[in-house]
Design an enzyme around this catalytic site. Structure first.
Site, PDB file in Angstrom:
ATOM      1  N   ASP A   1      64.416 -77.315 -21.133  1.00  0.00           N
ATOM      2  CA  ASP A   1      63.846 -76.658 -19.760  1.00  0.00           C
ATOM      3  C   ASP A   1      62.273 -76.776 -19.720  1.00  0.00           C
ATOM      4  O   ASP A   1      61.479 -75.904 -20.172  1.00  0.00           O
ATOM      5  CB  ASP A   1      64.114 -75.282 -19.970  1.00  0.00           C
ATOM      6  CG  ASP A   1      63.882 -74.330 -18.577  1.00  0.00           C
ATOM      7  OD1 ASP A   1      64.594 -74.539 -17.581  1.00  0.00           O
ATOM      8  OD2 ASP A   1      63.000 -73.722 -18.497  1.00  0.00           O
TER       9      ASP A   1
ATOM     10  N   TYR B   1      53.917 -75.651 -17.197  1.00  0.00           N
ATOM     11  CA  TYR B   1      53.667 -75.750 -18.475  1.00  0.00           C
ATOM     12  C   TYR B   1      52.666 -76.558 -19.281  1.00  0.00           C
ATOM     13  O   TYR B   1      52.299 -76.400 -20.355  1.00  0.00           O
ATOM     14  CB  TYR B   1      55.056 -75.913 -19.337  1.00  0.00           C
ATOM     15  CG  TYR B   1      56.142 -74.923 -19.006  1.00  0.00           C
ATOM     16  CD1 TYR B   1      56.017 -73.542 -18.272  1.00  0.00           C
ATOM     17  CD2 TYR B   1      57.325 -75.201 -19.182  1.00  0.00           C
ATOM     18  CE1 TYR B   1      57.077 -72.745 -17.509  1.00  0.00           C
ATOM     19  CE2 TYR B   1      58.462 -74.331 -18.737  1.00  0.00           C
ATOM     20  CZ  TYR B   1      58.191 -73.139 -17.962  1.00  0.00           C
ATOM     21  OH  TYR B   1      59.019 -72.350 -17.812  1.00  0.00           O
TER      22      TYR B   1
ATOM     23  N   LYS C   1      60.322 -77.789 -12.840  1.00  0.00           N
ATOM     24  CA  LYS C   1      60.565 -76.878 -11.832  1.00  0.00           C
ATOM     25  C   LYS C   1      59.226 -77.067 -10.907  1.00  0.00           C
ATOM     26  O   LYS C   1      58.337 -77.523 -11.407  1.00  0.00           O
ATOM     27  CB  LYS C   1      60.422 -75.477 -12.276  1.00  0.00           C
ATOM     28  CG  LYS C   1      61.626 -74.950 -13.194  1.00  0.00           C
ATOM     29  CD  LYS C   1      61.267 -73.853 -13.862  1.00  0.00           C
ATOM     30  CE  LYS C   1      62.040 -73.402 -15.283  1.00  0.00           C
ATOM     31  NZ  LYS C   1      61.435 -74.096 -16.367  1.00  0.00           N
TER      32      LYS C   1
ATOM     33  N   HIS D   1      60.040 -72.883  -8.715  1.00  0.00           N
ATOM     34  CA  HIS D   1      59.960 -71.853  -9.937  1.00  0.00           C
ATOM     35  C   HIS D   1      59.793 -70.687  -9.437  1.00  0.00           C
ATOM     36  O   HIS D   1      60.377 -69.509 -10.111  1.00  0.00           O
ATOM     37  CB  HIS D   1      58.644 -72.423 -10.394  1.00  0.00           C
ATOM     38  CG  HIS D   1      58.653 -72.141 -11.721  1.00  0.00           C
ATOM     39  ND1 HIS D   1      57.786 -72.820 -12.581  1.00  0.00           N
ATOM     40  CD2 HIS D   1      58.954 -71.060 -12.469  1.00  0.00           C
ATOM     41  CE1 HIS D   1      57.771 -72.264 -13.926  1.00  0.00           C
ATOM     42  NE2 HIS D   1      58.342 -71.250 -13.899  1.00  0.00           N
TER      43      HIS D   1
END
Length: 273
Positions: free
Chosen positions: A48, A53, A78, A111
């Site tokens: 994921d 990130y 996302k 997201h």
């Protein structure tokens, strides 16, 4: 060791593992690639990721080096709130795909339900789905009010809704709404970043099953019918997190955990969007 992790079938017929690895690790970016390689080695296949990130290149490199065939992997990314809108989403997707060194994505999610551009962003996801460069599309941090709005303009029903889910962040009506609409729930932060590991109810239940409190929390999410993606960079913890398919929580323990809700969250509350 090679873990055996079961899968569930999404509403479009695609299979998705019920347990995977989250790669959000803001303080441990250097270790993310090693964590993905270790997870592959012990049997994880669901990863994921997300643009925000900041480590999709590291994840992609580790997946490429991991020696697992592409059709065995299930990779999620996302689109972040700053990239919402049709054209911006299309560009964000291409960047994520390139950074992850993939030629298609297994699952692409919105997201967060940012007020503006929700419709245009979903239309971009539908376009990507129609093109076949995404096998499934869905949303993240959507509650019923956001989904009801989406249903007005969606031509494709979301396959997945990823929300924060633990006994301490448990809104049964939100889970029920997704189930009623054939949307697969995916719960993140199942172990609440360790904040509740010494909770007396969890400690008592864990002792009964000979498991850790983390394993009890992960098992609880799975018993809600949800997929879950605990985060770790430690191979021994990844193995422990996946050793949750050899026991079932009984009705009494589920009842005890059902009243632990105190709105403890590690992320924003979607009700504020």
């Amino acid at each position: 060791m090679n873990l055996s992790i079961p899968s569930v079938q999404l509403n479009n017929g695609i299979s998705m593992p019920v347990l995977g690895l989250g790669v959000y690790a803001p303080e441990q970016q250097q270790e993310v690639g090693q964590a993905v390689e270790a997870a592959l080695a012990v049997g994880y296949r669901l990863f994921d990721a997300a643009a925000i990130y900041g480590n999709e290149k590291e994840v992609g490199e580790a997946l490429r080096q991991g020696g697992v065939s592409r059709n065995e992997l299930f990779v999620t990314s996302k689109v972040w709130i700053d990239d919402m809108g049709f054209d911006a989403t299309m560009r964000a997707f291409e960047k994520s795909l390139q950074d992850l060194s993939l030629d298609y994505m297994d699952l692409y999610l919105i997201h967060w339900p940012k007020d503006q551009h929700r419709k245009e962003t979903w239309k971009a996801l539908e376009s990507l789905y129609d093109q076949g460069v995404v096998k499934s599309i869905g949303v993240s941090n959507y509650y019923q009010k956001h989904l009801e709005e989406l249903f007005v303009y969606a031509n494709v029903c979301p396959a997945v809704n990823q929300i924060e889910l633990s006994p301490f962040c448990y809104l049964p009506e939100e889970l029920d709404f997704c189930k009623q609409n054939n949307i697969q729930l995916e719960g993140y932060a199942p172990v609440v970043r360790g904040q509740k590991k010494d909770h007396p109810v969890l400690v008592d239940i864990a002792r009964k099953y000979g498991k850790s409190t983390y394993q009890i929390l992960i098992r609880w999410v799975i018993e809600q019918g949800a997929i879950t993606i605990p985060k770790s960079i430690h191979p021994e913890r990844m193995i422990e997190n996946a050793e949750v398919f050899d026991f079932v929580l009984d009705a009494d323990d589920l009842a005890r955990m059902a009243v632990l809700y105190d709105n403890t969250r590690v992320a924003w509350d979607p009700r504020e969007f």
